[in-house]
Design a protein around this motif. Sequence first.
Motif, short mmCIF file in Angstrom:
data_model
loop_
_atom_site.label_atom_id
_atom_site.label_comp_id
_atom_site.label_asym_id
_atom_site.label_seq_id
_atom_site.Cartn_x
_atom_site.Cartn_y
_atom_site.Cartn_z
N LEU A 273 32.31 25.64 43.68
CA LEU A 273 32.69 24.32 44.19
C LEU A 273 33.35 23.49 43.10
O LEU A 273 34.42 22.91 43.30
CB LEU A 273 31.45 23.58 44.65
N GLU A 276 36.82 24.45 42.10
CA GLU A 276 37.89 24.25 43.08
C GLU A 276 38.17 22.80 43.41
O GLU A 276 39.06 22.51 44.20
CB GLU A 276 37.54 25.02 44.35
N PRO A 278 39.98 19.64 43.21
CA PRO A 278 41.22 19.21 42.56
C PRO A 278 40.96 17.98 41.70
O PRO A 278 40.27 17.07 42.12
CB PRO A 278 42.15 18.87 43.73
N ARG A 279 41.48 18.00 40.50
CA ARG A 279 41.31 16.86 39.61
C ARG A 279 42.66 16.46 39.04
O ARG A 279 43.54 17.29 38.91
CB ARG A 279 40.37 17.20 38.46
N LEU A 280 42.75 15.21 38.65
CA LEU A 280 44.00 14.74 38.07
C LEU A 280 44.32 15.47 36.78
O LEU A 280 45.46 15.65 36.40
CB LEU A 280 43.91 13.24 37.77
N GLU A 281 43.26 15.93 36.11
CA GLU A 281 43.45 16.53 34.79
C GLU A 281 43.98 17.96 34.88
O GLU A 281 44.54 18.47 33.92
CB GLU A 281 42.13 16.53 34.01
N THR A 282 43.75 18.63 36.01
CA THR A 282 44.17 20.03 36.09
C THR A 282 45.57 20.09 36.70
O THR A 282 45.77 19.77 37.85
CB THR A 282 43.21 20.85 36.97
N ARG A 283 46.53 20.51 35.88
CA ARG A 283 47.91 20.58 36.34
C ARG A 283 48.34 22.01 36.53
O ARG A 283 47.88 22.89 35.80
CB ARG A 283 48.84 19.94 35.31
N HIS A 284 49.25 22.21 37.43
CA HIS A 284 49.85 23.53 37.68
C HIS A 284 48.78 24.61 37.66
O HIS A 284 48.92 25.62 37.01
CB HIS A 284 50.93 23.85 36.63
N SER A 285 47.68 24.32 38.31
CA SER A 285 46.55 25.24 38.19
C SER A 285 46.83 26.52 38.96
O SER A 285 47.58 26.54 39.93
CB SER A 285 45.28 24.59 38.69
N LYS A 286 46.20 27.57 38.50
CA LYS A 286 46.22 28.82 39.26
C LYS A 286 44.97 28.81 40.11
O LYS A 286 43.88 28.98 39.60
CB LYS A 286 46.22 30.01 38.31
N PHE A 287 45.15 28.57 41.38
CA PHE A 287 44.00 28.50 42.26
C PHE A 287 43.42 29.90 42.45
O PHE A 287 44.13 30.83 42.82
CB PHE A 287 44.38 27.92 43.60
N PRO A 289 40.59 31.02 44.51
CA PRO A 289 39.55 30.58 45.44
C PRO A 289 38.46 31.63 45.64
O PRO A 289 38.71 32.82 45.49
CB PRO A 289 40.32 30.36 46.74
N ILE A 290 37.23 31.16 45.98
CA ILE A 290 36.23 32.12 46.44
C ILE A 290 36.63 32.56 47.84
O ILE A 290 37.16 31.80 48.63
CB ILE A 290 34.78 31.59 46.49
N GLU A 291 36.33 33.81 48.11
CA GLU A 291 36.74 34.41 49.37
C GLU A 291 35.87 33.90 50.51
O GLU A 291 34.75 33.44 50.31
CB GLU A 291 36.60 35.93 49.28
#
Lengths: 341, 327
Positions: A273, A276, A278-287, A289-291
């Motif tokens: 959780l 995953e 989304p935060r302002l600090e995380t840019r261009h993240s590679k998501f 995800p849990i399946e």
Amino acid sequence: MSLPATQGAPNGALMELHGLSKRFVKTLDLAGKLASKLGSSIREETVYALDGVNMTVAKGEVVGLVGESGCGKSTLGRIVAGILEPTEGQMYYEGRHVATLEPAEAKAVALKVQMIFQDPFASLNPRMRVRDIVGEAPLVHGLVSSDEFEGYVDDVLGRCGLDASYKRRYPHQFSGGQRQRIGIARALAVRPDFIVCDEAVAALDVSIQAQILNLFIKLREELGLTYLFISHDLGVVEHISDRVYIMYLGRIVETAPTEDLFAAPNHPYTKALLREVPRLETRHSKFLPIEGEIPSPLEPPRGCHFHPRCPHATARCREEVPVLREIAPGRESACHLNDEA
Amino acid sequence: MGSNAPTLRVEDLKTHFFTKAGVVKAVDNVSFSVDRAQILGLVGESGSGKTVTGFSILGLVDAPGRVVGGRIEFNGEDIANADEGRMQTLRGNRIAMIFQDPMMTLNPVLRVETQMMETVLAHQKVDRKTARQRARDALGQVGIPSPDERLAAYPHQFSGGMRQRVAIAIALLNDPDLIIADEPTTALDVTIQAQILFEAQKLCRERGTAMIWITHDLAVIAGLADKVCVMYAGRIVEAGAIDEVLDHPVHPYTRGLIGSVPSRNRRGVPLYQIPGMTPALLNLPPGCAFRERCPQADGACMAEPGLSVPFDGRAVRCFHPHLEAGA
């Protein structure tokens, strides 16, 4: 305390839940019963909304309850607020077992616990004026006399940041943020100690959400309120809560003081959780995800409810239900992995 | 058409609604462009005109609303004034839209298969078998398990997250050049949202699809978009590269928005709050629309600020932008 301390209710806890379960059963109608007698596969359907929930809320504390939709967090909130009856388990308010109270006492407890709902459009009666929405309950319960009524309503509205001169208006004449303030005023009007906020800011715009969150913080300081803050928004919960409970499919999987939980989550679900959000600090993240999705509460998986989605699941997780155990002072987690470490 | 031209260029777009009570300028002088494989975040609160902007591009604005000015260039072609026939060949084919509520896209009484094949057959001359094959592939692409069986299901047999995937799969069917996604993850849980964002990102990278991601949630944009436009009361108030805008916002509204995000603030301490609320767009008073909520507002703000470029790569609509040097 007016009653002898009940077993298992430590001092200082405002609200305590012990092994609380809630099942919703869809009973068969006559045709269904006949069909099932004749050998059809139709069965009663049971939704396992809550499964053995333990929770303690201390006086003056803000407790966050986080989970995905369908995990039972709203059901828990409604039971705490007295809107639903638990199927199993006990609920203690100030050390008193709520289900065994005398009617007069039960009513007093019911008034002390109030609820604020998510949708400010659905939770206010469109045919009542604001003055009556806010003032009806305290008048009926004899908290104010009819002489003091107008002044009292003005006072409560003012506290919630509403202009008392609008009190003869109807809910549709207000914006979403103002309506949420009306909902808060209605809850505060009966002088509660404990407020259950069920996704109370989820429907609001960011700038309005900040205003309402600030109002919650202000009211807590002024009135010494205790909150159970139910939300799926981890950012909001992190900001307002002292302690957080994480719920998955009807069970509490982890609880910890807010800082500890966000700094070092223990349960694999909590970790997923937090990763995953989304935060302002995380840019261009590679998501990554849990399946999968939260399974149906009609047929919860055996063993640990999270095992079908858990990357670390073992044979034991598929069979044995993990219990919520203390892993550090003030921290509890329900995961078999903690036994092996 | 040059290969360097942006997939979409919107210039001075104006969409107004002519109501009995007056003219609502839902979109007023909005300009931006999206390149191939680029994700543009369009951020704003409810009523800021972000959805109407999306609808204007697709030619879906209904009366009393009308696109009254500006250019919408799609692959070099001006489609602002294109006739309905032309729009129909583009819509669902070269430009696709994903809505917040997937049930707006899906017909509840038709099998997913029927709806998906229809989308393919409407735009391409292929037989039904190929169309079904495409539908199957698209479902697989968005991560729906056992797509062959799920094709025969009705929308109500899917969960919310799965339905949104079906809606995205439909948008992908004809391999569009541009996808406009209007708050597609707002109603979903974080874990499901992460799955959808993952698919969107993959799509953009692998196929070079341009994307406009409309949302009120700056945090979603932060992880996903390449550049961002912040809208307020029908106008773009700030635009630039995502990192730049989030780290050094110069418009007071953007600064307020970022400041009011809970996770940016210390726990339990009151959040920064923008006073007041979004103005009604009907008969908006002259001058800067943010004037009445703005801590920097003064006499100059009684005039309407134009879009200025305080430094390279940034556009802002403000007389008093917060520039590092002048702070």
